[in-house]
Design a protein around this motif. Structure first.
Motif, PDB file in Angstrom:
ATOM      1  N   ALA A  75      -6.065  -7.486  -4.163  1.00 39.40           N
ATOM      2  CA  ALA A  75      -6.847  -6.189  -4.669  1.00 39.40           C
ATOM      3  C   ALA A  75      -5.883  -4.000  -4.934  1.00 39.40           C
ATOM      4  N   ALA A  76      -6.174  -5.177  -3.640  1.00 40.94           N
ATOM      5  CA  ALA A  76      -5.233  -3.217  -2.869  1.00 40.94           C
ATOM      6  C   ALA A  76      -4.201  -2.852  -2.964  1.00 40.94           C
ATOM      7  N   ARG A  77      -2.549  -3.689  -3.521  1.00 37.23           N
ATOM      8  CA  ARG A  77      -1.334  -3.461  -3.616  1.00 37.23           C
ATOM      9  C   ARG A  77      -1.462  -3.899  -5.479  1.00 37.23           C
ATOM     10  N   GLU A  78      -2.444  -4.247  -6.362  1.00 37.46           N
ATOM     11  CA  GLU A  78      -2.875  -3.850  -7.466  1.00 37.46           C
ATOM     12  C   GLU A  78      -3.272  -2.878  -7.909  1.00 37.46           C
ATOM     13  N   GLY A  79      -4.372  -2.452  -6.790  1.00 38.20           N
ATOM     14  CA  GLY A  79      -4.027  -0.995  -6.849  1.00 38.20           C
ATOM     15  C   GLY A  79      -3.544   0.376  -6.447  1.00 38.20           C
ATOM     16  N   GLY A  80      -2.585  -0.040  -6.187  1.00 42.08           N
ATOM     17  CA  GLY A  80      -1.979   1.006  -6.418  1.00 42.08           C
ATOM     18  C   GLY A  80      -1.690   2.522  -4.193  1.00 42.08           C
ATOM     19  N   LEU A  81      -2.336   0.843  -3.656  1.00 40.11           N
ATOM     20  CA  LEU A  81      -3.026   1.199  -1.820  1.00 40.11           C
ATOM     21  C   LEU A  81      -2.035   0.574  -1.730  1.00 40.11           C
ATOM     22  N   ALA A  82      -0.931   0.944  -0.482  1.00 40.88           N
ATOM     23  CA  ALA A  82       0.045   0.907   0.294  1.00 40.88           C
ATOM     24  C   ALA A  82      -0.620   0.138   1.412  1.00 40.88           C
ATOM     25  N   GLY A  83      -0.326  -0.648   2.223  1.00 39.70           N
ATOM     26  CA  GLY A  83      -0.670  -0.789   3.467  1.00 39.70           C
ATOM     27  C   GLY A  83       0.245  -2.498   3.966  1.00 39.70           C
ATOM     28  N   ARG A  84      -0.396  -2.774   5.053  1.00 46.45           N
ATOM     29  CA  ARG A  84       0.455  -4.262   5.768  1.00 46.45           C
ATOM     30  C   ARG A  84      -0.588  -3.997   7.027  1.00 46.45           C
ATOM     31  N   TRP A  85       0.028  -5.516   7.403  1.00 48.24           N
ATOM     32  CA  TRP A  85      -1.347  -6.252   8.448  1.00 48.24           C
ATOM     33  C   TRP A  85      -0.777  -6.051   9.525  1.00 48.24           C
TER      34      TRP A  85
ATOM     35  N   GLY B 167      -7.332   5.531   8.539  1.00 50.95           N
ATOM     36  CA  GLY B 167      -6.348   5.142   7.757  1.00 50.95           C
ATOM     37  C   GLY B 167      -6.340   3.614   7.946  1.00 50.95           C
ATOM     38  N   ALA B 168      -6.938   3.106   8.374  1.00 50.89           N
ATOM     39  CA  ALA B 168      -7.043   1.437   8.475  1.00 50.89           C
ATOM     40  C   ALA B 168      -8.099   0.529   8.637  1.00 50.89           C
ATOM     41  N   TRP B 169      -8.135  -0.240   8.621  1.00 53.43           N
ATOM     42  CA  TRP B 169      -9.399  -1.022   7.936  1.00 53.43           C
ATOM     43  C   TRP B 169      -9.606  -2.831   9.009  1.00 53.43           C
TER      44      TRP B 169
ATOM     45  N   THR C  62     -18.906 -11.871  17.907  1.00 50.22           N
ATOM     46  CA  THR C  62     -17.822 -10.720  17.315  1.00 50.22           C
ATOM     47  C   THR C  62     -16.291 -11.434  18.007  1.00 50.22           C
ATOM     48  N   GLU C  63     -15.164 -11.179  16.950  1.00 49.20           N
ATOM     49  CA  GLU C  63     -14.770 -10.923  17.214  1.00 49.20           C
ATOM     50  C   GLU C  63     -13.341 -10.516  16.776  1.00 49.20           C
ATOM     51  N   TYR C  64     -12.487  -9.503  17.582  1.00 50.25           N
ATOM     52  CA  TYR C  64     -11.464  -9.120  16.720  1.00 50.25           C
ATOM     53  C   TYR C  64     -10.659  -9.621  15.801  1.00 50.25           C
ATOM     54  N   GLU C  65     -10.104  -9.294  14.639  1.00 47.01           N
ATOM     55  CA  GLU C  65      -8.685 -10.212  13.811  1.00 47.01           C
ATOM     56  C   GLU C  65      -7.400  -9.766  13.491  1.00 47.01           C
ATOM     57  N   ALA C  66      -7.633  -8.336  12.941  1.00 43.47           N
ATOM     58  CA  ALA C  66      -6.137  -8.258  12.338  1.00 43.47           C
ATOM     59  C   ALA C  66      -6.983  -7.136  11.691  1.00 43.47           C
ATOM     60  N   THR C  67      -5.784  -6.238  11.184  1.00 40.39           N
ATOM     61  CA  THR C  67      -5.816  -4.617  10.667  1.00 40.39           C
ATOM     62  C   THR C  67      -5.304  -4.354   9.249  1.00 40.39           C
ATOM     63  N   TRP C  68      -5.515  -3.962   7.884  1.00 38.14           N
ATOM     64  CA  TRP C  68      -4.656  -3.386   7.353  1.00 38.14           C
ATOM     65  C   TRP C  68      -4.696  -1.934   7.542  1.00 38.14           C
ATOM     66  N   LYS C  69      -3.591  -2.006   8.078  1.00 36.45           N
ATOM     67  CA  LYS C  69      -2.897   0.020   8.096  1.00 36.45           C
ATOM     68  C   LYS C  69      -2.360   0.539   7.381  1.00 36.45           C
ATOM     69  N   GLU C  70      -3.398   1.994   6.450  1.00 36.46           N
ATOM     70  CA  GLU C  70      -2.697   2.497   5.724  1.00 36.46           C
ATOM     71  C   GLU C  70      -1.676   2.548   5.760  1.00 36.46           C
TER      72      GLU C  70
END
Length: 287
Positions: free
Chosen positions: A255-265, A214-216, A279-287
């Motif tokens: 692109a996600a929003r245009e495809g109807g894919l919900a989520g938030r940063w 459920g996350a990217w 390599t460093e962590y930055e942020a997550t797109w959570k569905e």
């Protein structure tokens, strides 16, 4: 050129246009970009942003004369200039927001180019009235595309989706960094492909994305010694690879929003083991 019907089409039309006609922007385009720039006030992580369009009027050849770019850009009819209040994620927010203005210009048939390395920062900073708490990481040249460069643009776009972009398996991963995520069908294929095609400084593509339930998760894969420390100290060059991450995040979200894919940063550091010190962590797109 007719206006693109989708944000995906607009992203695919965008290319780095370093040589434009030198003519002023059409009035309708100038007003639309001024309005869009004025309305862009923040990014997904809450940084305070300001943008303006510095454009020449018809017959005014001197309006942009003092906005120098060390000869890298020719014939620009305008520049998009921004200021970001310094904070934890201001560079990511800046890249996220300014790329949306780039796409608005692209949708209107205008040529654009990111300028984040060597340019006359002081001149642009004075134009926007930058304060001590603000930074100016990059600007965008905007102009009318000549017929010759319009023809070349098709080749640029074809190449940008091929050999000049890293393959999927080096950018995207499934669960952790030991399992590459190859090209595949499904609703997230286009958002990821638009990340792959996003512009970045020197085409380094410093983003890595790991899929987890459920996350990217978006990571910064730094290029050692880039930008050179001496350039950052003497020329005031910002950490451009963090700006690049913001650009990639903007492509993914649009692109996600245009495809109807919900989520938030969100910023929720995962337990994913990192492949190395760069390599460093930055942020997550959570569905």
């Amino acid at each position: 050129m007719s206006r693109p019907q989708s944000i995906i089409e607009t992203m695919n039309l965008r290319f780095s246009c370093r040589s434009c006609s030198g003519e002023p922007l059409p009035e309708a385009d100038r007003r639309a970009l001024e309005e869009a720039a004025g309305a862009m006030r923040t990014g997904p992580f809450g940084s305070r942003l300001r943008f303006l369009l510095a454009a020449a009027a018809p017959g005014d050849d001197a309006a942009l004369k003092k906005l120098g770019t060390y000869g890298t850009i020719r014939g620009a009819g305008a520049f998009l200039i921004g200021a970001a209040e310094r904070g934890p994620m201001y560079l990511e927010d800046y890249g996220w927001a300014l790329e949306r203005l780039v796409l608005e210009a692209t949708a209107r048939g205008l040529g654009t180019c990111w300028i984040g390395g060597f340019f006359s920062r002081g001149t642009f900073a004075r134009r926007i009235g930058i304060t001590r708490s603000e930074r100016l990481p990059a600007v965008i040249s905007v102009g009318l595309i000549t017929d010759r460069h319009q023809a070349q643009a098709g080749l640029v776009r074809r190449v940008s989706g091929g050999s000049r972009r890293k393959p999927w398996e080096t950018l995207f991963f499934d669960g952790d960094f030991t399992r590459p995520l190859g090209p595949q069908p499904g609703p997230w294929a286009l958002p990821l492909e638009m990340v792959r095609r996003a512009p970045s400084a020197s085409n380094r593509q410093p983003w890595r994305v790991v899929r987890a339930a459920g996350a990217w998760h978006f990571f910064l894969q730094r290029t050692r010694g880039y930008p050179p420390r001496i350039s950052r100290l003497l020329m005031g060059i910002e950490d451009l690879q963090r700006v690049d991450l913001g650009i990639a995040m903007s492509h993914f979200e649009l692109a996600a929003r245009e495809g109807g894919l919900a989520g938030r940063w969100v910023v929720e550091r995962p337990s994913t083991a990192l492949p190395g010190a760069l390599t460093e962590y930055e942020a997550t797109w959570k569905e």
